[in-house]
Design a protein around this motif. Structure first.
Motif, PDB file in Angstrom:
ATOM      1  N   GLY A   1       3.767  12.496  -6.037  1.00 19.52           N
ATOM      2  CA  GLY A   1       3.408  12.799  -4.658  1.00 19.52           C
ATOM      3  C   GLY A   1       3.401  11.644  -3.683  1.00 19.52           C
ATOM      4  N   ILE A   2       3.707  10.417  -4.117  1.00 29.55           N
ATOM      5  CA  ILE A   2       3.730   9.283  -3.193  1.00 29.55           C
ATOM      6  C   ILE A   2       4.806   9.511  -2.136  1.00 29.55           C
ATOM      7  CG2 ILE A   2       4.239   6.820  -2.941  1.00 29.55           C
ATOM      8  CD1 ILE A   2       1.517   7.365  -4.131  1.00 29.55           C
ATOM      9  N   ARG A   3       4.385   9.450  -0.851  1.00 25.49           N
ATOM     10  CA  ARG A   3       5.325   9.721   0.239  1.00 25.49           C
ATOM     11  C   ARG A   3       5.325   8.654   1.330  1.00 25.49           C
ATOM     12  NH1 ARG A   3       7.275  12.021  -2.940  1.00 25.49           N
ATOM     13  NH2 ARG A   3       7.848  14.227  -3.176  1.00 25.49           N
ATOM     14  N   TYR A   4       4.343   7.765   1.317  1.00 27.33           N
ATOM     15  CA  TYR A   4       4.258   6.772   2.385  1.00 27.33           C
ATOM     16  C   TYR A   4       4.036   5.381   1.787  1.00 27.33           C
ATOM     17  CZ  TYR A   4       3.560  10.982   5.164  1.00 27.33           C
ATOM     18  OH  TYR A   4       3.706  12.216   5.739  1.00 27.33           O
ATOM     19  N   ALA A   5       4.663   4.391   2.412  1.00 28.16           N
ATOM     20  CA  ALA A   5       4.506   3.004   1.976  1.00 28.16           C
ATOM     21  C   ALA A   5       4.276   2.118   3.183  1.00 28.16           C
ATOM     22  CB  ALA A   5       5.749   2.545   1.221  1.00 28.16           C
ATOM     23  N   LEU A   6       3.327   1.213   3.058  1.00 33.45           N
ATOM     24  CA  LEU A   6       3.082   0.208   4.082  1.00 33.45           C
ATOM     25  C   LEU A   6       3.355  -1.159   3.462  1.00 33.45           C
ATOM     26  CD1 LEU A   6       2.009  -0.403   6.982  1.00 33.45           C
ATOM     27  CD2 LEU A   6      -0.236  -0.755   5.909  1.00 33.45           C
ATOM     28  N   GLU A   7       4.412  -1.798   3.917  1.00 29.72           N
ATOM     29  CA  GLU A   7       4.733  -3.139   3.419  1.00 29.72           C
ATOM     30  C   GLU A   7       3.805  -4.134   4.109  1.00 29.72           C
ATOM     31  OE1 GLU A   7       9.214  -3.639   2.002  1.00 29.72           O
ATOM     32  OE2 GLU A   7       9.099  -3.113   4.127  1.00 29.72           O
ATOM     33  N   ASP A   8       2.623  -4.282   3.535  1.00 33.63           N
ATOM     34  CA  ASP A   8       1.625  -5.170   4.121  1.00 33.63           C
ATOM     35  C   ASP A   8       1.449  -6.457   3.316  1.00 33.63           C
ATOM     36  OD1 ASP A   8       0.563  -3.752   2.015  1.00 33.63           O
ATOM     37  OD2 ASP A   8      -1.247  -3.091   3.055  1.00 33.63           O
ATOM     38  N   ARG A   9       2.139  -6.561   2.176  1.00 33.29           N
ATOM     39  CA  ARG A   9       2.100  -7.777   1.348  1.00 33.29           C
ATOM     40  C   ARG A   9       0.648  -8.226   1.121  1.00 33.29           C
ATOM     41  NH1 ARG A   9       5.692  -8.494   5.222  1.00 33.29           N
ATOM     42  NH2 ARG A   9       4.629 -10.243   6.212  1.00 33.29           N
ATOM     43  N   GLN A  10      -0.116  -7.322   0.511  1.00 29.90           N
ATOM     44  CA  GLN A  10      -1.545  -7.570   0.304  1.00 29.90           C
ATOM     45  C   GLN A  10      -1.809  -8.779  -0.589  1.00 29.90           C
ATOM     46  OE1 GLN A  10      -4.556  -4.886  -0.174  1.00 29.90           O
ATOM     47  NE2 GLN A  10      -3.811  -3.428   1.320  1.00 29.90           N
TER      48      GLN A  10
ATOM     49  N   ALA B   1      15.231   6.613  -0.839  1.00 34.22           N
ATOM     50  CA  ALA B   1      16.116   7.727  -1.177  1.00 34.22           C
ATOM     51  C   ALA B   1      15.344   8.929  -1.694  1.00 34.22           C
ATOM     52  CB  ALA B   1      17.140   7.279  -2.214  1.00 34.22           C
ATOM     53  N   ALA B   2      14.186   8.676  -2.314  1.00 33.34           N
ATOM     54  CA  ALA B   2      13.358   9.761  -2.849  1.00 33.34           C
ATOM     55  C   ALA B   2      12.455  10.374  -1.785  1.00 33.34           C
ATOM     56  CB  ALA B   2      12.514   9.252  -4.014  1.00 33.34           C
ATOM     57  N   GLY B   3      12.532   9.853  -0.558  1.00 31.30           N
ATOM     58  CA  GLY B   3      11.754  10.438   0.523  1.00 31.30           C
ATOM     59  C   GLY B   3      10.510   9.681   0.921  1.00 31.30           C
ATOM     60  N   VAL B   4      10.318   8.484   0.370  1.00 30.79           N
ATOM     61  CA  VAL B   4       9.158   7.681   0.742  1.00 30.79           C
ATOM     62  C   VAL B   4       9.420   7.014   2.089  1.00 30.79           C
ATOM     63  CG1 VAL B   4       7.678   5.733   0.111  1.00 30.79           C
ATOM     64  CG2 VAL B   4       8.544   7.264  -1.670  1.00 30.79           C
ATOM     65  N   ARG B   5       8.527   7.226   3.037  1.00 37.97           N
ATOM     66  CA  ARG B   5       8.651   6.622   4.357  1.00 37.97           C
ATOM     67  C   ARG B   5       8.025   5.228   4.327  1.00 37.97           C
ATOM     68  NH1 ARG B   5       5.242   8.390   9.676  1.00 37.97           N
ATOM     69  NH2 ARG B   5       6.113   6.867  11.127  1.00 37.97           N
ATOM     70  N   VAL B   6       8.800   4.201   4.704  1.00 34.48           N
ATOM     71  CA  VAL B   6       8.356   2.807   4.617  1.00 34.48           C
ATOM     72  C   VAL B   6       8.139   2.238   6.018  1.00 34.48           C
ATOM     73  CG1 VAL B   6       8.910   0.490   3.810  1.00 34.48           C
ATOM     74  CG2 VAL B   6       9.595   2.479   2.442  1.00 34.48           C
ATOM     75  N   ILE B   7       6.948   1.703   6.238  1.00 39.98           N
ATOM     76  CA  ILE B   7       6.615   1.000   7.472  1.00 39.98           C
ATOM     77  C   ILE B   7       6.314  -0.452   7.113  1.00 39.98           C
ATOM     78  CG2 ILE B   7       4.975   0.768   9.384  1.00 39.98           C
ATOM     79  CD1 ILE B   7       6.709   3.223   9.646  1.00 39.98           C
ATOM     80  N   THR B   8       6.926  -1.386   7.823  1.00 41.93           N
ATOM     81  CA  THR B   8       6.714  -2.809   7.566  1.00 41.93           C
ATOM     82  C   THR B   8       5.917  -3.417   8.706  1.00 41.93           C
ATOM     83  OG1 THR B   8       8.839  -2.924   6.417  1.00 41.93           O
ATOM     84  CG2 THR B   8       7.836  -5.017   7.071  1.00 41.93           C
ATOM     85  N   ILE B   9       4.787  -4.043   8.390  1.00 42.83           N
ATOM     86  CA  ILE B   9       4.010  -4.680   9.449  1.00 42.83           C
ATOM     87  C   ILE B   9       4.647  -6.021   9.793  1.00 42.83           C
ATOM     88  CG2 ILE B   9       1.921  -3.511   8.697  1.00 42.83           C
ATOM     89  CD1 ILE B   9       0.879  -6.130   7.614  1.00 42.83           C
ATOM     90  N   ASP B  10       4.550  -6.417  11.052  1.00 43.68           N
ATOM     91  CA  ASP B  10       5.196  -7.652  11.486  1.00 43.68           C
ATOM     92  C   ASP B  10       4.309  -8.858  11.194  1.00 43.68           C
ATOM     93  OD1 ASP B  10       3.246  -7.751  13.513  1.00 43.68           O
ATOM     94  OD2 ASP B  10       4.564  -6.750  14.956  1.00 43.68           O
TER      95      ASP B  10
ATOM     96  N   SER C   1       0.837  -1.207   0.000  1.00 46.37           N
ATOM     97  CA  SER C   1       0.000   0.000   0.000  1.00 46.37           C
ATOM     98  C   SER C   1       0.867   1.251   0.000  1.00 46.37           C
ATOM     99  CB  SER C   1      -0.911   0.012   1.235  1.00 46.37           C
ATOM    100  OG  SER C   1      -1.741  -1.129   1.270  1.00 46.37           O
ATOM    101  N   PHE C   2       0.503   2.217  -0.853  1.00 46.12           N
ATOM    102  CA  PHE C   2       1.240   3.482  -0.955  1.00 46.12           C
ATOM    103  C   PHE C   2       0.240   4.634  -0.917  1.00 46.12           C
ATOM    104  CE2 PHE C   2       3.671   0.213  -3.109  1.00 46.12           C
ATOM    105  CZ  PHE C   2       4.979   0.432  -2.681  1.00 46.12           C
ATOM    106  N   THR C   3       0.626   5.724  -0.235  1.00 41.56           N
ATOM    107  CA  THR C   3      -0.271   6.869  -0.146  1.00 41.56           C
ATOM    108  C   THR C   3       0.459   8.178  -0.447  1.00 41.56           C
ATOM    109  OG1 THR C   3       0.111   7.100   2.239  1.00 41.56           O
ATOM    110  CG2 THR C   3      -1.778   5.765   1.547  1.00 41.56           C
ATOM    111  N   LEU C   4      -0.354   9.190  -0.737  1.00 41.72           N
ATOM    112  CA  LEU C   4       0.171  10.512  -1.065  1.00 41.72           C
ATOM    113  C   LEU C   4       0.463  11.340   0.186  1.00 41.72           C
ATOM    114  CD1 LEU C   4      -2.321  11.308  -3.937  1.00 41.72           C
ATOM    115  CD2 LEU C   4       0.142  11.162  -4.225  1.00 41.72           C
TER     116      LEU C   4
END
Length: 334
Positions: free
Chosen positions: A223-232, A285-294, A150-153
């Motif tokens: 404008g994508i700035r956030y990523a959630l590594e949720d492996r949908q 590196a482009a500024g996208v903040r990545v959060i990985t769910i456990d 999942s990625f958001t603006l």
């Protein structure tokens, strides 16, 4: 005399064409030249030109210049294109069994688990369904693209609960839309080629896709700035050849095309894995903040979604045999 002249004219006009006419391997993909799909197909095209020169002509159109992915399967079935390398998320309309890739059984899985799917019996079941429904030929082994995240603006996402209320672009597939809705988001179907404009115009708050696809289109520039590594879900590419084109080939050429695809499968799989890793690094590196769910959260969400899995599987058209085969291939319980 007039008959002789007419015959000579006919031979002069039509003889060279019939003597040099060759089957045209017309290939259509939607992604741009930097995308891993395009690179894999181009390498295949190069091998075909080397092995089948003089027997098959090749024309490869990428970047959606010929067909968008949502339309290419109909074109393939009608013989308007000779080949497509289709993503599993596009195939459930023609072969419902492929929809299993978007069901909860694959949510939050590990890399080790999904690699067990490669060359497993579950793909043989889907190959038969694809060939029957599309009147096409599966040219060879599938290539995994990678996990969909999942990625958001503008909306920071700290966990799966952060998706609630967001308008998220869905790549297609009944199960994709259902899963996003079940997680509280609103699925919005938008063609990949239209996505940068949709992001810039604020029509959606984000999307689900792979890091490699995000990178190939440079979507952080939209404008994508956030990523959630949720492996949908987990995405794979399937090499499909139109039955119309296949029937125009002799046995030796068919074998050579299969060999040309097979020769690149392991390299293609390695390339997709490497592409996902490097794309993730470039996103950060482009500024996208990545959060990985456990794994604990993944298991919790998968268990919650799995409650309705039988109903959604029936709606999609995934039969119990394919769902059971997928579960077995993963080597774990649902």
């Amino acid at each position: 005399m007039l008959r002789c002249l007419a015959l000579v004219t006919l031979l002069l006009c039509c003889g060279p064409l019939s003597a040099t006419a060759r089957p045209l391997l017309l290939i259509s993909t939607e992604n741009g030249p930097e995308h891993v799909q395009t690179i894999i197909v181009q390498r295949f095209v190069d091998r075909v030109r080397a092995c089948c020169a003089g027997r098959v002509d090749v024309d490869f159109r990428n970047d959606g210049t010929l067909y968008r992915d949502r339309d290419v399967l109909s074109a393939l079935a009608q013989g308007k294109v000779a080949m497509a390398v289709a993503g599993t998320w596009q195939l459930d309309r023609q072969a419902p069994g492929v929809g299993v890739f978007m069901l909860p059984v694959l949510y939050g899985r590990t890399e080790e688990q999904v690699q067990r799917i490669d060359d497993s019996p579950v793909l043989d079941l889907m190959n038969r369904e694809l060939e029957r429904s599309l009147g096409a030929v599966v040219l060879g082994r599938w290539v995994g693209l990678g996990f969909v995240h999942s990625f958001t603006l503008r909306q920071p996402i700290e966990g799966v609960g952060s998706l609630k209320g967001l308008r998220m672009r869905s790549p297609g597939g009944i199960a994709n839309a259902w899963r996003l809705s079940a997680l509280g988001a609103e699925p919005v179907p938008i063609a990949w080629t239209d996505l940068p404009f949709a992001l810039s115009d604020g029509r959606v708050d984000g999307l689900i896709t792979t890091f490699a696809s995000l990178d190939s289109a440079g979507l952080w520039q939209s404008g994508i700035r956030y990523a959630l590594e949720d492996r949908q879900s987990y995405s794979m590419y399937v090499p499909l050849v139109s039955g119309y084109f296949w029937r125009s080939l002799d046995g030796a050429t068919r074998a050579d095309l299969r060999t040309a695809w097979e020769a690149g499968v392991e390299d293609a799989r390695a390339l997709t894995r490497e592409s996902q890793v490097k794309a993730r690094e470039r996103a950060i590196a482009a500024g996208v903040r990545v959060i990985t769910i456990d794994q604990a959260e993944s298991h919790r969400v998968r268990a919650k979604l799995a409650v309705d899995q039988p109903v959604i599987a029936q709606r999609v058209g995934v039969d119990d045999g394919i769902l059971a085969a997928m579960t077995a291939a993963l080597g774990t319980t649902p």
